[in-house]
Design a protein around this motif. Structure first.
Motif, short mmCIF file in Angstrom:
data_model
loop_
_atom_site.label_atom_id
_atom_site.label_comp_id
_atom_site.label_asym_id
_atom_site.label_seq_id
_atom_site.Cartn_x
_atom_site.Cartn_y
_atom_site.Cartn_z
N GLU A 31 0.76 -1.30 -0.12
CA GLU A 31 0.22 -0.08 0.20
C GLU A 31 0.98 1.29 -0.08
OE1 GLU A 31 -2.58 0.88 3.19
OE2 GLU A 31 -1.22 0.46 4.64
N THR A 182 5.92 -1.37 -1.25
CA THR A 182 5.14 -0.64 -0.15
C THR A 182 5.77 0.77 -0.33
OG1 THR A 182 4.76 -2.69 1.22
CG2 THR A 182 4.53 -0.27 2.17
N ASP A 198 -3.38 4.99 -0.42
CA ASP A 198 -4.60 4.09 0.01
C ASP A 198 -5.25 4.42 1.38
OD1 ASP A 198 -4.47 1.89 -2.10
OD2 ASP A 198 -2.09 1.95 -1.38
N THR A 213 -8.84 6.05 4.96
CA THR A 213 -8.71 6.20 3.59
C THR A 213 -9.00 7.78 3.26
OG1 THR A 213 -10.99 5.66 3.09
CG2 THR A 213 -9.34 3.84 3.01
#
Length: 252
Positions: A31, A182, A198, A213
């Motif tokens: 993410e 990542t 994200d 988020t």
């Protein structure tokens, strides 16, 4: 799935100043996690502790199962850290800088292939000091990829760039994420965080205010009855600028 980054009750003090005040958060593998906050909020200090570049006062940071207290050398092998311009030898050619970093990591890379990743292959025999702002930022990100890291840290990667260079750097960051890397980043540009991240954590006065988020945070604010003082149009002035001048890079 276990998080690839775990920060637990992290504290950093400088005499009477508490720069990071007991923050905790996790980052999942693959993410993009954005740490947002005003100047002096503790963003860069937090990143530098996670990068093993600054000592913490207390708390715990685990990177891919490794503790920053015990496994700093191992952590350095699996992360990539974006350097600012001052971190490069200005008179070396780009291919020489790539070879230098590869030697530091004890890995073999093809400078042409590395530079191609960031669309700088034609600049291989240019000196770092001769690059434009956008080129310097792309090259800086290129050096974070030399050791094929599992995690890269980007500290305000698009500051000072023109709209074309900024949007192109967004696409590069998305490409890096698409390969499973990542990414932990800080930025002062909220549109950038909204497009790339994200999840985001908002930090203020050394404390995490909220983590969620971007969509959830915006929707929750709207539910409170919040309205912008000026009705939004379907385009922004940046959209106009890019429509009139194009999105291609203006490196020369």
């Amino acid at each position: 799935m276990n998080p690839i980054i775990q920060v637990k009750n992290l504290i950093k003090k400088y005499d009477d100043l508490t720069a990071v005040d007991g923050i905790s958060f996790d980052v999942s593998k693959g993410e993009i996690f954005g740490l947002l906050g005003p100047n002096g909020a503790g963003k860069t200090t937090t990143l530098e502790i996670m990068e093993t570049l600054r000592e913490k006062t207390s708390g715990e940071v685990i990177i891919n199962g490794l503790s920053i207290d015990k496994d700093q050398n191992a952590i350095k092998q699996i992360i990539g850290v974006q350097l600012q311009s001052a971190g490069f030898y200005p008179n070396l050619y780009l291919y020489e800088l790539i070879e230098l970093f590869a030697g530091l990591y004890n890995v073999e890379v093809n400078p042409d292939e590395m530079l191609k990743l960031v669309d700088l292959q034609e600049k291989k025999k240019s000196k770092f000091k001769e690059l434009s702002g956008g080129q310097k930022q792309r090259f800086s990100i290129c050096t974070t990829l030399i050791n094929e890291p599992k995690i890269i840290f980007l500290d305000e990667p698009t500051t000072g760039l023109d709209p074309q260079a900024r949007r192109n750097l967004w696409e590069l960051i998305k490409q890096i994420k698409s390969k499973g890397t990542t990414i932990m980043l800080t930025t002062h540009y909220m549109d950038e965080a909204e497009v790339l991240c994200d999840r985001v954590g908002i930090i203020d006065n050394g404390k995490i205010v909220i983590i969620d988020t971007p969509d959830n945070l915006i929707d929750d604010l709207i539910k409170t009855g919040f309205e912008r003082p000026k009705l939004l149009k379907l385009a922004t002035l940046e959209d106009v600028f890019l429509n009139m001048t194009g999105k291609e890079l203006r490196d020369n």
